[in-house]
Design a protein around this motif. Sequence first.
Motif, PDB file in Angstrom:
ATOM      1  N   LYS A   1      -7.942   3.411  -8.268  1.00  0.00           N
ATOM      2  CA  LYS A   1      -8.871   2.322  -7.951  1.00  0.00           C
ATOM      3  C   LYS A   1      -8.173   1.230  -7.149  1.00  0.00           C
ATOM      4  O   LYS A   1      -8.704   0.719  -6.167  1.00  0.00           O
ATOM      5  N   VAL A   2      -6.966   0.881  -7.567  1.00  0.00           N
ATOM      6  CA  VAL A   2      -6.210  -0.150  -6.858  1.00  0.00           C
ATOM      7  C   VAL A   2      -5.860   0.316  -5.448  1.00  0.00           C
ATOM      8  O   VAL A   2      -5.941  -0.448  -4.494  1.00  0.00           O
ATOM      9  N   PHE A   3      -5.477   1.579  -5.313  1.00  0.00           N
ATOM     10  CA  PHE A   3      -5.156   2.120  -3.993  1.00  0.00           C
ATOM     11  C   PHE A   3      -6.375   2.011  -3.076  1.00  0.00           C
ATOM     12  O   PHE A   3      -6.256   1.606  -1.921  1.00  0.00           O
ATOM     13  N   ALA A   4      -7.551   2.354  -3.596  1.00  0.00           N
ATOM     14  CA  ALA A   4      -8.781   2.220  -2.812  1.00  0.00           C
ATOM     15  C   ALA A   4      -9.055   0.754  -2.475  1.00  0.00           C
ATOM     16  O   ALA A   4      -9.472   0.435  -1.356  1.00  0.00           O
ATOM     17  N   ASP A   5      -8.820  -0.147  -3.433  1.00  0.00           N
ATOM     18  CA  ASP A   5      -9.021  -1.575  -3.181  1.00  0.00           C
ATOM     19  C   ASP A   5      -8.093  -2.080  -2.080  1.00  0.00           C
ATOM     20  O   ASP A   5      -8.482  -2.896  -1.251  1.00  0.00           O
ATOM     21  N   LEU A   6      -6.846  -1.618  -2.071  1.00  0.00           N
ATOM     22  CA  LEU A   6      -5.891  -2.054  -1.057  1.00  0.00           C
ATOM     23  C   LEU A   6      -6.237  -1.507   0.321  1.00  0.00           C
ATOM     24  O   LEU A   6      -5.815  -2.065   1.336  1.00  0.00           O
TER      25      LEU A   6
ATOM     26  N   LEU B   1       0.831  -1.201   0.000  1.00  0.00           N
ATOM     27  CA  LEU B   1       0.000   0.000   0.000  1.00  0.00           C
ATOM     28  C   LEU B   1       0.871   1.259   0.000  1.00  0.00           C
ATOM     29  O   LEU B   1       0.606   2.219  -0.730  1.00  0.00           O
ATOM     30  N   THR B   2       1.934   1.235   0.780  1.00  0.00           N
ATOM     31  CA  THR B   2       2.863   2.369   0.816  1.00  0.00           C
ATOM     32  C   THR B   2       3.531   2.567  -0.537  1.00  0.00           C
ATOM     33  O   THR B   2       3.604   3.690  -1.054  1.00  0.00           O
ATOM     34  N   ALA B   3       4.016   1.496  -1.122  1.00  0.00           N
ATOM     35  CA  ALA B   3       4.671   1.589  -2.429  1.00  0.00           C
ATOM     36  C   ALA B   3       3.699   2.093  -3.485  1.00  0.00           C
ATOM     37  O   ALA B   3       4.040   2.966  -4.297  1.00  0.00           O
ATOM     38  N   ALA B   4       2.475   1.578  -3.479  1.00  0.00           N
ATOM     39  CA  ALA B   4       1.475   2.021  -4.452  1.00  0.00           C
ATOM     40  C   ALA B   4       1.155   3.499  -4.250  1.00  0.00           C
ATOM     41  O   ALA B   4       1.000   4.245  -5.227  1.00  0.00           O
ATOM     42  N   GLY B   5       1.073   3.941  -3.000  1.00  0.00           N
ATOM     43  CA  GLY B   5       0.789   5.347  -2.719  1.00  0.00           C
ATOM     44  C   GLY B   5       1.899   6.265  -3.197  1.00  0.00           C
ATOM     45  O   GLY B   5       1.635   7.352  -3.740  1.00  0.00           O
ATOM     46  N   ILE B   6       3.131   5.851  -3.019  1.00  0.00           N
ATOM     47  CA  ILE B   6       4.264   6.666  -3.470  1.00  0.00           C
ATOM     48  C   ILE B   6       4.281   6.765  -4.991  1.00  0.00           C
ATOM     49  O   ILE B   6       4.449   7.857  -5.556  1.00  0.00           O
ATOM     50  N   ILE B   7       4.081   5.650  -5.671  1.00  0.00           N
ATOM     51  CA  ILE B   7       4.077   5.661  -7.140  1.00  0.00           C
ATOM     52  C   ILE B   7       2.897   6.472  -7.659  1.00  0.00           C
ATOM     53  O   ILE B   7       3.027   7.241  -8.618  1.00  0.00           O
TER      54      ILE B   7
ATOM     55  N   ARG C   1      -2.711  -6.211  -7.205  1.00  0.00           N
ATOM     56  CA  ARG C   1      -1.310  -6.069  -7.610  1.00  0.00           C
ATOM     57  C   ARG C   1      -1.180  -6.088  -9.129  1.00  0.00           C
ATOM     58  O   ARG C   1      -0.492  -5.246  -9.720  1.00  0.00           O
ATOM     59  N   ARG C   2      -1.871  -7.020  -9.782  1.00  0.00           N
ATOM     60  CA  ARG C   2      -1.837  -7.088 -11.247  1.00  0.00           C
ATOM     61  C   ARG C   2      -2.412  -5.820 -11.877  1.00  0.00           C
ATOM     62  O   ARG C   2      -1.844  -5.257 -12.813  1.00  0.00           O
ATOM     63  N   LEU C   3      -3.540  -5.356 -11.344  1.00  0.00           N
ATOM     64  CA  LEU C   3      -4.151  -4.135 -11.874  1.00  0.00           C
ATOM     65  C   LEU C   3      -3.239  -2.923 -11.690  1.00  0.00           C
ATOM     66  O   LEU C   3      -3.168  -2.064 -12.561  1.00  0.00           O
ATOM     67  N   PHE C   4      -2.544  -2.862 -10.552  1.00  0.00           N
ATOM     68  CA  PHE C   4      -1.649  -1.738 -10.319  1.00  0.00           C
ATOM     69  C   PHE C   4      -0.522  -1.731 -11.344  1.00  0.00           C
ATOM     70  O   PHE C   4      -0.162  -0.678 -11.865  1.00  0.00           O
ATOM     71  N   LEU C   5       0.026  -2.899 -11.630  1.00  0.00           N
ATOM     72  CA  LEU C   5       1.096  -2.975 -12.622  1.00  0.00           C
ATOM     73  C   LEU C   5       0.594  -2.594 -14.013  1.00  0.00           C
ATOM     74  O   LEU C   5       1.314  -1.960 -14.790  1.00  0.00           O
TER      75      LEU C   5
ATOM     76  N   GLY D   1      -4.341   5.549 -16.776  1.00  0.00           N
ATOM     77  CA  GLY D   1      -3.400   4.857 -15.898  1.00  0.00           C
ATOM     78  C   GLY D   1      -3.509   5.308 -14.455  1.00  0.00           C
ATOM     79  O   GLY D   1      -3.488   4.493 -13.530  1.00  0.00           O
ATOM     80  N   ILE D   2      -3.655   6.614 -14.252  1.00  0.00           N
ATOM     81  CA  ILE D   2      -3.795   7.133 -12.891  1.00  0.00           C
ATOM     82  C   ILE D   2      -5.133   6.706 -12.295  1.00  0.00           C
ATOM     83  O   ILE D   2      -5.205   6.369 -11.102  1.00  0.00           O
ATOM     84  N   ALA D   3      -6.183   6.670 -13.093  1.00  0.00           N
ATOM     85  CA  ALA D   3      -7.485   6.204 -12.596  1.00  0.00           C
ATOM     86  C   ALA D   3      -7.396   4.748 -12.127  1.00  0.00           C
ATOM     87  O   ALA D   3      -7.949   4.389 -11.075  1.00  0.00           O
ATOM     88  N   VAL D   4      -6.698   3.917 -12.874  1.00  0.00           N
ATOM     89  CA  VAL D   4      -6.507   2.519 -12.465  1.00  0.00           C
ATOM     90  C   VAL D   4      -5.708   2.460 -11.159  1.00  0.00           C
ATOM     91  O   VAL D   4      -6.050   1.702 -10.243  1.00  0.00           O
TER      92      VAL D   4
END
Length: 115
Positions: free
Chosen positions: A63-68, A19-25, A83-87, A57-60
């Motif tokens: 969405k993933v950040f909210a899912d996590l 979640l932290t890594a996804a938030g930073i990216i 994880r797959r959706l984030f990538l 890409g940012i919308a995806v």
Amino acid sequence: MSQPDPDEKIDATFRNGSLTAAGIILGFSLNFISVWVSNPNDWSRIDIPPMLFLTVGIAVQVKVFADLLARDSLFAVKYDRSRRLFLIGLGIVAAGIGVALVNDILGLGRMRMLG
């Protein structure tokens, strides 16, 4: 490869690191689009494709950040899907940046990325 157990859970600490890594990216992606949009140069039609890539890409990623952040993201199946959706979202953002850079290098657009 066998199907994962639908009730298998991941450790919350592991999910929190992701979640932290996804938030930073996601923050870097939002900062990039913010700086690019606030550029005082005029827009042209050639700037639309990279902007669409970046927006989708940012919308995806959002969405993933909210899912996590959801409680059920501790289930391994949901975590793996996120994880797959984030990538995928990260790849779409990278494609948008790549298209914008190619436009800039070839001198096609008015929104300069390289100065």
